[in-house]
Design an enzyme around this catalytic site. Structure first.
Site, PDB file in Angstrom:
ATOM      1  CB  CYS A  26      71.112  23.050  34.679  1.00 50.94           C
ATOM      2  SG  CYS A  26      71.059  24.486  35.778  1.00 50.94           S
TER       3      CYS A  26
ATOM      4  CG  HIS B 285      66.512  23.804  33.155  1.00 52.74           C
ATOM      5  ND1 HIS B 285      66.835  22.547  33.603  1.00 52.74           N
ATOM      6  CD2 HIS B 285      67.131  24.676  33.996  1.00 52.74           C
ATOM      7  CE1 HIS B 285      67.604  22.633  34.672  1.00 52.74           C
ATOM      8  NE2 HIS B 285      67.803  23.922  34.930  1.00 52.74           N
TER       9      HIS B 285
END
Length: 534
Positions: free
Chosen positions: A368, A468
């Site tokens: 991310c 994630h």
């Protein structure tokens, strides 16, 4: 009538999330309809879930699956990880009603306000209470009413200390929730910190009288030793306050994800997670993780640290005169997510991480915000509120660039895994599931491969991804760790088959272990009603 129990604490990190999850699983296993609730949470460890529709039902996941189909972008929202975990413990679909107000700290006294899963302004604490708190309270009560309409029991989790006298007129997670939910209160105190009896007594004395009358009992958590040593103190406290001590929970970690960064090493200290598995040093691999000042979703690293022979080493970004990564003999580096990519990237530049990572010859993964940092540059950077200008140089390890946009991408997703597209994932197969929470859009400015679909980019020993929960996928985790061990020349133990996130060798999940921890050490019969197992 729905019964509500508010699990409150004398402080943060006293075990509220674990006890709430344990209660949810205990009740669910007895066939009781139970749901978790936290009116207001402050955490950068979030999960993507669906929003309820007008009837209070999830827009998808009606069969209780992971919710990866039949949804549109506006049907996704984000909640704190603890309520996601507690909903799983309760065997229900997690929705934004479980945590209707989420504050995501971003530094400088500001937090991003998330209401019913939708991100709004970045607001200082004073502005939040002046301009947004009434709306937040209305949202919290509306979510509670929807959950209560469909469940026999609500297990609500408080936030921080219920005894903060400066906040009693605006304490949404504790005082206000107790009022609009007509909740009984179970008060927790962490004895490992010391001063447990003083903390309990002081908290009981400081809460408003209407709140004090709701306290049905207290529980001492994280105790190491012989509980009989506490008997005289328990008797005295009960005599002074009239509040019964309903249990002493021994120190134990059932394996639930951490709610926030309190459980991580501090920003200026080096810390190691995962070295308590008795694997000798010559059979260990060490994964360095920059301890970003605004780190978020650090739970991405937990599945790695849970593997035998894997040490996750958190490295301070500013370690005084020490060079970044110096002295840790790292075999791989994972750059984690962050609530403020630009400011954390600037911190890495100032500390000399670009040169240190360029000189490092092992595998590097960015997740991310970490993925965004690995690129050539970030554009429209001022959108994050930084004073660094519109364009900020990245770490220059991947030929990609990221442009920040006003809208945030929220999605639970499953991506294809191409183990031939990156040596870091060689041998991995099948899809990988996880979730995305990010505002930036990343595009290639050079040749890259896509081992995890469009949400990734790789070149050589460098891999970036927006997914994630990447390492919660067994195939990906195994392939990555085997590659790291091979390049480091380490004969580490084999990866455990799908135990890191879900179950141990007995088949007990973290939810089951939390339930056992609570059920065996707390007098649930004293809570009455559906909590009474008799």
């Amino acid at each position: 009538m729905t019964k509500t129990l508010l699990v409150a604490g004398t402080a943060s990190h006293v075990g509220k999330s674990t006890v709430a999850a344990g209660l949810c699983r205990l009740l669910a296993d007895r066939g009781i309809d139970v749901a978790p609730f936290k009116g207001q949470n402050m955490s950068n460890n979030a999960r993507v879930v669906v929003r309820p529709d007008a009837d209070g039902q999830p827009n998808s996941e009606r069969s209780g699956d992971e919710g990866d189909s039949d949804t549109t972008d506006d049907q996704w929202g984000e909640i704190g990880v603890s309520q996601f975990v507690q909903a799983r413990a309760a065997r229900i679909t997690p929705t934004t009603d479980c945590n209707p107000v989420l504050l995501k700290p971003r530094g400088d006294g500001e937090s991003q306000l998330v209401v019913h899963g939708t991100a709004h302004d970045h607001v200082p604490a004073g502005t939040y209470y002046e301009d947004y708190w009434e709306r937040a309270r209305e949202a919290a009560e509306a979510s509670y009413r929807r959950l209560a309409a469909d469940n026999d029991v609500i297990v609500a989790e408080g936030a921080g200390s219920i005894g903060e006298i400066n906040l009693h007129d605006r304490d949404l997670a504790n005082v206000e929730t107790a009022a609009f939910a007509d909740a009984d209160i179970l008060l927790l105190v962490d004895i490992e910190r010391g001063g447990a009896f003083a903390s309990l007594y002081g908290t009981i004395e400081l809460v408003p009288e209407a709140v004090r009358e709701r306290i049905v009992g207290a529980v001492i958590t994280k105790f190491r030793g012989d509980p009989s040593l506490l008997e005289s103190g328990i008797e005295e406290l009960e005599s002074r306050t009239g509040v019964p001590i309903l249990g002493v929970i021994p120190y134990d970690d059932p394996g639930l994800p951490e709610e926030d960064s309190v459980g991580l090493p501090g920003t200026e200290e080096r810390g190691v997670v995962g070295e308590d598995d008795d694997v000798p040093a010559d059979r260990r691999i060490r994964i360095a993780v920059p301890r970003l000042p605004r780190i978020s979703n650090a739970t991405d690293l937990e599945a790695l640290a849970d593997e035998p022979g894997v040490s996750v080493v958190y490295v301070p970004v500013d370690d005084g005169d020490a060079a970044p990564l110096a002295g840790i003999e790292a075999d791989a580096v994972v750059v984690p997510g962050t609530k403020n990519t630009v400011d954390d990237l600037l911190a890495l530049h100032e500390a000399g991480f670009p040169d240190a990572l360029a000189a490092f010859d092992g595998p590097i993964v960015g997740v991310c915000g970490g993925y965004q940092m690995l690129g050539e540059r970030i554009t429209n950077a001022a959108l994050e509120g930084t004073g660094a200008g519109d364009v900020v140089d990245g770490l220059g390890l991947l030929p990609v660039e990221t442009r920040f946009e006003g809208d945030k991408r929220l999605e639970r997703t499953t991506v294809p895994v191409d183990g031939t597209a990156s040596p870091l994932l060689s041998g991995a197969d099948g899809p990988a599931s996880g979730y995305e929470i990010h505002a930036g859009r990343t595009t290639a400015v050079g040749d890259v491969t896509r081992p995890l679909g469009d949400s990734s980019a790789a070149r050589g020993r460098i891999l970036g991804t927006y997914l994630h929960g990447l390492f919660d996928n067994e195939s990906v985790r195994t392939a990555f760790l085997e590659h790291v061990a091979a390049t480091a020349g380490v004969d580490r133990p084999a990866c455990a088959p799908s135990t890191a996130a879900e179950s141990d060798v007995t088949g007990a999940t973290p939810y089951d272990r939390a339930a056992r921890l609570v059920g065996e050490n707390v007098d649930l019969a004293a809570l009455g009603g559906p909590f009474d197992p008799n």
